[in-house]
Structure formats: C-alpha cells, structure tokens
Design an enzyme around this catalytic site. Structure first.
Site, PDB file in Angstrom:
ATOM      1  CB  CYS A  56      -3.295   0.492  -2.236  1.00 40.00           C
ATOM      2  SG  CYS A  56      -3.488   2.158  -2.716  1.00 40.00           S
ATOM      3  CG  ASN A  57      -9.904   0.303  -2.773  1.00 38.78           C
ATOM      4  OD1 ASN A  57     -10.650  -0.663  -3.089  1.00 38.78           O
ATOM      5  ND2 ASN A  57      -9.443  -0.139  -1.292  1.00 38.78           N
ATOM      6  CE1 TYR A  82       2.137   5.375  -4.007  1.00 37.72           C
ATOM      7  CE2 TYR A  82       0.958   3.350  -4.323  1.00 37.72           C
ATOM      8  CZ  TYR A  82       2.110   4.013  -4.262  1.00 37.72           C
ATOM      9  OH  TYR A  82       3.228   3.312  -4.220  1.00 37.72           O
ATOM     10  CG  ASP A 142      -1.857   1.206   1.354  1.00 35.58           C
ATOM     11  OD1 ASP A 142      -2.202   1.707   0.196  1.00 35.58           O
ATOM     12  OD2 ASP A 142      -2.181   1.673   2.463  1.00 35.58           O
ATOM     13  CB  SER A 143       0.300   4.851  -0.682  1.00 42.46           C
ATOM     14  OG  SER A 143      -0.894   4.935  -0.229  1.00 42.46           O
ATOM     15  CB  CYS A 153     -10.549   4.236   0.406  1.00 40.16           C
ATOM     16  SG  CYS A 153      -8.816   4.518   1.313  1.00 40.16           S
ATOM     17  CB  THR A 154      -6.833  -0.439   2.367  1.00 43.99           C
ATOM     18  OG1 THR A 154      -5.852   0.540   2.014  1.00 43.99           O
ATOM     19  CG2 THR A 154      -7.112  -1.514   1.396  1.00 43.99           C
ATOM     20  CG  HIS A 155      -6.560   4.854   5.058  1.00 43.52           C
ATOM     21  ND1 HIS A 155      -5.883   4.655   3.912  1.00 43.52           N
ATOM     22  CD2 HIS A 155      -5.563   5.508   5.808  1.00 43.52           C
ATOM     23  CE1 HIS A 155      -4.488   5.327   3.979  1.00 43.52           C
ATOM     24  NE2 HIS A 155      -4.340   5.694   4.998  1.00 43.52           N
ATOM     25  CD  GLU A 159      -2.354   8.599   6.021  1.00 49.61           C
ATOM     26  OE1 GLU A 159      -1.887   9.788   5.688  1.00 49.61           O
ATOM     27  OE2 GLU A 159      -2.114   7.616   5.338  1.00 49.61           O
TER      28      GLU A 159
END
Lengths: 262, 262
Positions: A73-74, A42, A10-11, A183-185, A151
């Site tokens: 990461c989507n 990203y 992932d980023s 989105c993986t977040h 984040e």
C-alpha cells in the site's frame, strides 16, 4: 523461520496486484495477506491515522508469525518512510523500489508520479527519487477516483479512461518520459494509462518494484506448492468477488475475518 | 435538556447536507456534528461493521450530551432499522422519513431508490416503503462511485453526469415517477439527477425527509443564534475545505479531532 509465511498488507484489494506478482515469482512460498477492509481506503486519510492503522496491522502479522512484511500500500508505505517503526523482521515498502526503477528508467530526468492524496501529500516518491538522482524533476498528481473505479470494477471502461485522461493533463504538460503508478490499485489500469501517456513514456508499478527488491534480499522458493491465506477486518460479497477475480489464476486457500484490536 | 445540542452523525461529509438543512430551518439550535472520517466510507462495508461504528458514534454523542441524535447517513440508518439500539434520547434515521415522502409523492406506485451498496443490500427503503404502501413497486440501484465523485468535488461535471446516466439506465426501464436519493451525499447532485430522470420524476432526499420528521416531533428554536460544533475522527486539509464549502453559508464554530475508543 524460513518456513513462515511472508506477510503482505493493504487497506483492501489494491495489494492483491502485489500479492499476485509475488506468488507468480515465488509459487513455493506461503503468504498471509491482511486487508484492513473495515477502514479502507487509507489514501484519503491523514498520516497520523494511517500510522495508527499501520502499527495495528504490523502487530497482527507479527503475532500470527511472518518472516517478512511487505507493505503493499503506497499510502501506508509513505508513512513508514517518515518514521522508523521497530520490527523484529524486515519490512519492505513499495516506494523505495518504485523510485529505484524510475530513476533507472528515465533518460530525460523528468518523472511523473500518480497516487492517492495521502501518498502525494507525503512527497515520499519525490524524496526517494531525489535521493537517488538529485537532479531529477518529479511531478505529482493525486488521482482519488481511480481506487473507487477499480473497486467498482470499471476497468477497460471509457469512463475510467476519461477520468485518467483528465488527471493526466497537468502531468503531460511536463516532458516526462517515466510515470510511476504509485498506488497498488493502478496496475489494473496500466493499459488505460499507456493509451493516455503514449508509447514513449515508461510505466513503473509497485509489483515490478517489490519483485526487484525481494529478489536481491531474500532466498525464496521458486518451486513447490505454496499457500495463500487471507485475513480481513470486514467482508462483503462484493469484496470477496473482487478479491477472487484480482487474484486469478491463483486462489486463496483460506479467508477469515479478524479483529485487529488496538 | 432543551438547551443541549442536537447530535448529528455521518461517516464523513455527506451528512453536512442534512446538517445544513437543519441549521437553516432551526438557526437558534445548537448542533454537534460527528464525522467518523477515520473510517469513512460506511457504504461499502458490512452491516456488522457499520453497526459497531454506529454504537461507538452514539456513545460519543451521549457522553458529550445531546437531546436527540440524527443519523445523517443512510448506510448507518439502514442498520438502525434492523436492530433496536437502546438510547436514553430519541434517535432519528433518514430512511423512514424519506420512505414516507416517497409513498406520499408517487401516483403510479413505481418508486426508484439509489444509494450505497450497504443501503441497497439492506433493502431498508424497500421495507419502509412497503410498510406504508404494500402495493408499491420499489426498484433499487447502488451507485458506489457517487460518494467519491462528490468527495472529489466533481459536481456539475460532465463526467459525473455520465456516471449518473449509466447508473440510471436500469432504473429507468421501470415506469418510476418518484426517485429517492437514498444517500446524504446525493442532494449535491440533485440537478444532475433531475437532468437524467426528467421533470416527470419527483426527487426525494434525506434533508427534506428529516426536516419533515423533526418538525412534527420536536419544539425547536427557529430564531436566535445557534451553534455548530464539529468533531471528527480524522482531518485532512482536503476534508476541512470540503466541510466548509458544503456547509456554506453557515460556518462551524469549532472543529476538533476526537478518538471514539471502543
């Protein structure tokens, strides 16, 4: 070959939600997690730039030696869907499995998708869902502030809830009964999304999707002492704390700084 | 030499607040603005990574030919203050001039500074202000969400005001009479900051600082038809719109995609 780790990239920290789910399901496996933190995020970048980063990440993981690559990461997955990127090991994106779960879950055929600007622009979910259910109606909403909010660790926070509420207003004008957290977040914000969309809308996220995908495709170790090694392209004290707290109750066995080259 | 443009760089759109102020003051000059949008933002990254990007940006501008370089990014400026980076043309950072204005403005000697996590961690403003006024008390607050909020264009927005209000609570426990907006994105939020800190706190920002600095050091063209050329490492429709709206009433003469190499 079977003894090699599964590569996950992932980023930044978002992919940790996928990594954690994988380690819970297959605790006996080894994982090599690559975070391209020097160039995160990203999701605000163009598909050409994301593709370039994708290829560099893949090269690194292949050089290290992995038996499969999970693109956690989507935004990067949406690039993979447009281009066939050659690889000697299987590559799994998070979009197809998410689309499959959404197509299976919907009763009304009205599906909402939220994600980064890059993922929404690619329309990767729209295409993947329509391949499975051509009559489905898919509505998209980019939510660029949610990654920075996660984040900053403002989770379970009234301000974050208000941001989600605002982003959801347009989507909720449609009669959606399924929402893809693309989105993986976002799994970290699942409770907040649930509060806004209500009990009648089913949520689908990337960790759920990728577990369902790998479960059928691979014979993986559900028992034993696995390992988690982390490689990242930049590291700050804040990121290190965020990594550790998002991975709980698991702990990384090692964390190191790497240069991806070109 | 005098006919060469002034190079200005930032990771993204924040430096446009500086560029716009420069073009207003010296409309007869040529400007080359470099935005490292493929790797933005810098403010969450480590000083080693920012230094590496700094050097690549500088190399690019020198190769293109500029008579001076303005580092229109506080995170990158804070790196410049720690290391002497050799250059055949003068390099101006935004931190020293901001510190000078703050030291001149304060009456109580209590100064607040807001900025990215990288700028706050570097303590560059604390050091620069204390060099001028050793007895000054400097209080810092990182505000990581403000850059994404400006990039989402949620300016003059109640949600953004609430985020600023929350970030300012700790700083406002101190008797500050001067606040340095230590990130080139923040001038766009000046009104919101003013509403939170009140009329008795003087605001200092990077465009004000750099104008004061260059005004003394250089003989620049206040009249004539200047030029604004933009080079960026990534470009999306959203970024292009944001660039254009932040630069108004000026317009860029050209915008192109570049590869910085290594």
């Amino acid at each position: 070959m079977n003894d090699l780790p599964i590569g996950v990239f992932d980023s930044g920290v978002g992919g940790i939600t996928v990594l954690r789910a994988l380690t819970e399901k297959w605790p006996g496996e080894k994982f090599l997690y690559l975070a391209d933190t020097a160039r995160l995020p990203y999701g605000a970048k163009s598909s050409d730039t994301i593709e370039q980063y994708f290829i560099q990440n893949l090269k690194f993981l292949l050089k290290e030696g992995v038996k499969a690559v999970v693109v956690a990461c989507n935004s990067a997955s949406s690039v993979l869907m447009k281009k066939k990127i050659p690889s000697p090991v299987p590559i799994f994106n998070v979009i197809h499995p998410g689309a499959r779960l959404a197509a299976a879950a919907t009763r009304t055929g009205h599906i909402g998708v939220v994600g980064t600007r890059a993922t929404m622009l690619s329309e990767a979910y729209v295409q993947a869902i329509k391949e499975l259910s051509p009559e489905a109606n898919v509505y998209q909403q980019a939510c660029p502030l949610l990654v920075p909010l996660v984040e900053e660790n403002w989770v379970d926070d009234p301000l974050t809830n208000m941001v989600i509420y605002r982003y959801m207003q347009t989507l909720l004008k449609h009669p959606i009964d399924t929402l893809v957290l693309g989105c993986t977040h976002y799994p970290v914000l699942k409770k907040a999304f649930k509060n806004v969309v209500g009990a009648s809308v089913e949520l689908v996220d990337s960790p759920m999707g990728i577990i369902a995908e790998l479960d059928g495709a691979f014979d993986l170790a559900t028992e034993g002492d696995g390992q988690i090694d982390v490689a990242c392209t930049d590291l700050t004290p804040h990121l290190e704390n965020l990594f550790a707290s998002m991975l709980l109750p698991r702990k990384a066995n090692s964390i190191r700084l790497v240069d991806l080259g070109r």
